[in-house]
Design a protein around this motif. Sequence first.
Motif, PDB file in Angstrom:
ATOM      1  N   ILE A 101       0.832  -1.201   0.000  1.00 43.98           N
ATOM      2  CA  ILE A 101       0.000   0.000   0.000  1.00 43.98           C
ATOM      3  C   ILE A 101       0.870   1.256   0.000  1.00 43.98           C
ATOM      4  N   ASN A 102       1.937   1.215   0.755  1.00 45.67           N
ATOM      5  CA  ASN A 102       2.790   2.393   0.829  1.00 45.67           C
ATOM      6  C   ASN A 102       3.570   2.661  -0.451  1.00 45.67           C
ATOM      7  N   PHE A 144      -3.690  11.847  -9.133  1.00 44.59           N
ATOM      8  CA  PHE A 144      -3.615  10.391  -9.089  1.00 44.59           C
ATOM      9  C   PHE A 144      -2.783   9.911 -10.277  1.00 44.59           C
ATOM     10  N   ALA A 145      -2.401   8.656 -10.249  1.00 47.74           N
ATOM     11  CA  ALA A 145      -1.584   8.111 -11.328  1.00 47.74           C
ATOM     12  C   ALA A 145      -2.278   8.214 -12.687  1.00 47.74           C
ATOM     13  N   ALA A 226      -5.237   8.858   0.263  1.00 47.83           N
ATOM     14  CA  ALA A 226      -6.162   9.224  -0.812  1.00 47.83           C
ATOM     15  C   ALA A 226      -6.413   8.020  -1.712  1.00 47.83           C
ATOM     16  N   VAL A 227      -7.701   7.698  -1.908  1.00 54.60           N
ATOM     17  CA  VAL A 227      -8.042   6.599  -2.807  1.00 54.60           C
ATOM     18  C   VAL A 227      -8.847   7.154  -3.985  1.00 54.60           C
ATOM     19  N   PRO A 228      -8.696   6.560  -5.159  1.00 51.05           N
ATOM     20  CA  PRO A 228      -9.401   7.052  -6.355  1.00 51.05           C
ATOM     21  C   PRO A 228     -10.859   6.608  -6.335  1.00 51.05           C
ATOM     22  N   GLY A 245      -2.855   5.357  -6.706  1.00 44.83           N
ATOM     23  CA  GLY A 245      -3.143   6.430  -5.774  1.00 44.83           C
ATOM     24  C   GLY A 245      -2.200   7.572  -6.071  1.00 44.83           C
ATOM     25  N   THR A 246      -1.644   8.161  -5.030  1.00 47.83           N
ATOM     26  CA  THR A 246      -0.707   9.258  -5.239  1.00 47.83           C
ATOM     27  C   THR A 246       0.710   8.833  -4.861  1.00 47.83           C
TER      28      THR A 246
END
Lengths: 581, 312
Positions: A101-102, A144-145, A226-228, A245-246
């Motif tokens: 996740i990180n 975001f990506a 932050a989640v999309p 995410g970011t």
Amino acid sequence: MRRSFPVLGSLFLLGFLLMACATPPGTQLVPQTVVVPQTVAVQQTVVVPQTVVVRETAQPAATPPPAPVGNQVLIWSVDGVNELPGLDPANPQNAQSVLAINLIFGGLVKLDGQLNVVPDGAESWTTSQDGKTYTFKIRPGLKFADGTPVTAQTFADSINRALQPATASYGAAFQLQHVVGARDVADGKATAASGIKVVDDQTLQITTDDTVPYFLAQLTYPVTFAVPLHLIQAQGDKWTDKAFGTGPYRVKEWVHNQKLVLEPNPNYWAGQPSVSEIQLPFIQDSETAYQLYRTGGLDIMGSQQNPVPSARVPEVNSSPDFHQVAAFAVRFIGFNNKKAPFDNLNVRRAFAMSVDKVTLAERVLNGAAGPTDRILPPGFPGSQYPIKGLSFDPQAAKDELAKAGYGADNPFPQVTLTYGVEGDNERVATFLQQQWNDNLGVRVNLQPLELGTFSENLNTTFLTPENGLQFYLSIWGADYPDPQNFVTLQLLSNSPNNNGHWENPEFDALGKQADTFTGSAEERFKLYNQAEQLAVDGVGWLPLFVPRFSVLIKPYVSGVVPTGQYLVIPDFTALRGRPQP
Amino acid sequence: MGRIIGQRLLSLVFVIFSITFLTFIVGYLAPGDPIQIMLGVRRDPTTYNNLRHQYGLDQPWYVQYLNYVNGLVHLDLGKSYRYQNKSVNEILASGLPVSLLLGGTALLLSLLLGIPAGIFSALRPNSWLDRANLFLMLTLFSIPSFVLIPILRALNYFVLYQNGLPSLPAAGWGQPAHWVLPVVVLTAATLGYIARLTRSSMLEVLGEDYIRTAKGKGLKPRRIIYVHALRNALLPVITVIGPSLAFLVTGSFVVENLFAIPGVGYLAVQSIGQRDYPVIQGTTVLLASMIVLMNLLTDIAYTLLDPRIRAA
């Protein structure tokens, strides 16, 4: 207290990225590895390798360093699991998930290599006078990506989503309990927490119900990332198969039960990551990971939870690949303070002073641990202030037992030490049994339990102490780098983590003062230090040792730093993997 | 024949429901609340109650069981507690082909090697060749996979890898090379078993009257062995094929674990530690159904091969 090391949400502290970003042309960043010896309070010296970035000014004519060659791969085994339980930051279920996740997501803030809270999605923040309101300035142009802009609203929605019952998060409600209104969202009474306010696109305000000095550190835990939401809406439950995410990377492919493949996030705010692909194969068995590593199948193996197998350490510990670090975790004995005989302070002190922890750490565990007499692990914030521990002293221990009224005419009853069957626990428990027999003349029965059953028994001990365990071998690992996470979270009389119901009014008063202290960190840490001393004297825990864990990193890999919690990548533009042909 | 199959399928249904009931009750009574295990010390009553509700664990046990049975009837094995948003169907569907492929290959190889090895021994009973062969097969049969695996790995590393020779991947899945070591390990035990079984059964058949008659008629030894003897000698071997496959598929968790193979056997073991009851029940039901089905197939094959059974 099963092995929950969920997280120091820390990781991958891209701390230095910042620096890289702000670097004017003509300045070059040279990563160097230096060894910083730190003397810690536990009569032992830990060597903490750290990567520091040294700024060198090059000739004015020099151009900035060329973008690193993109053709590099890093194969990093995720040990101890055969699949990730999930990639949703709202629900980081284990350390392995948090690692992934990180790499993919980012929050408002994160931790750097020295465990300081530094900007991530928020470029700066201010705290109100009363310490209860945090105002974050979201980084302008944050995306975001997939290129979708990230605003204050995105963060607010993400945090509220984590709290909503439908998300079924295991950790959000607990982690965000101090946010005003979070409880209502978790209870399903509201969809948005009243304490989270979007002032404008670039400004987010979060209010806490009390002064919570460790709140920012808690925000480094994935639940606030932050989640999309647009992706989640479009893809439903399966959105994590293509998660982004970011953070520096995004999911390229998740081959379930095998591996996660990541590719760089082209919109990463701190610059294009240098390694073009990170593969995270899931390998349950550490010996298998070792076999793969030595036949060239892996670039990095080992973690705090699943280190290099101890039987293999002698054959690799002189190679340049080998790194050993003291974990931010403490293995300890907990006592049931609501039940005889351990409701007696003298008894607890007798047990504490009759254990030779140096022999335990060095002989029984072959140096895979360092002995400790205190609650905070070495190198952890707050551990710079020393504690006077209850040292090994069989005679004093016998005196304590006599003071408790036990002797020839009133022999000490047989007691049972319970532990979960994992790792070295069996050896540790057997050694302790021997120690108490030899040094105290007390017979201790051992009760090994399968981990799930052990966890259930701890729960019973907490809920109904009279039916609970007598004493137990347990471990606590850091969630976030604040002494509160160890000292008061574990031992305040009303803490949900105080399984043994240890109580000391003076400790409670000091602890509560520290937990809500608005002054300097130094002053606050000193308060924790006083409280910790009381807990050590009163044997709230019997701390045994700090585990040391071993990892292997191929010499051609650079930019990865082993810390007490995780392997950390301070700067993703400086990361180097295996060169590809 | 049709009636036999019908009866067996009916008993399959009964067996499966008994098994779901038993696994359910054992799981229900076993210590270790799955939600509490996930939460650890983060005791948050709101989260706990919310999650119990989400997974239907706040209902009485019979409602939970009926819900499960209802799902089962609709071929829905439920949702994993552990893996977010993943159904047990998905989990098993991704693991089963891998395990089937691996177990099937190993079984095929054991038959192809084991039957000839057994015949070879049976034709020269008590000779030194027979004894050597028997010893080898007994060794293969007895050596546990967790002993064989490190030996093979050490050979692979010290003999091949360190000398710069092409070596096999130590673990993993996805390329043909990944198959070699696990298949060798899985084949070893089954091969040893089948070879020994073939030998003893062949020896028994070779002593039968009709073989003597065939010899007396002056038939060629080759014809006697391969046409008259083998057909009957293989009956016991066929009996073990079905259950062997079922066990190779579901029972290979050591091999799957040590070679990091995404099969179904290992999933089952891991789900037990995590009290992921839907996955435990799902794998148990799968294993039970496979064994019952394989036994049924064996019986059918048996009747086809042995007219005496058909008549009975």
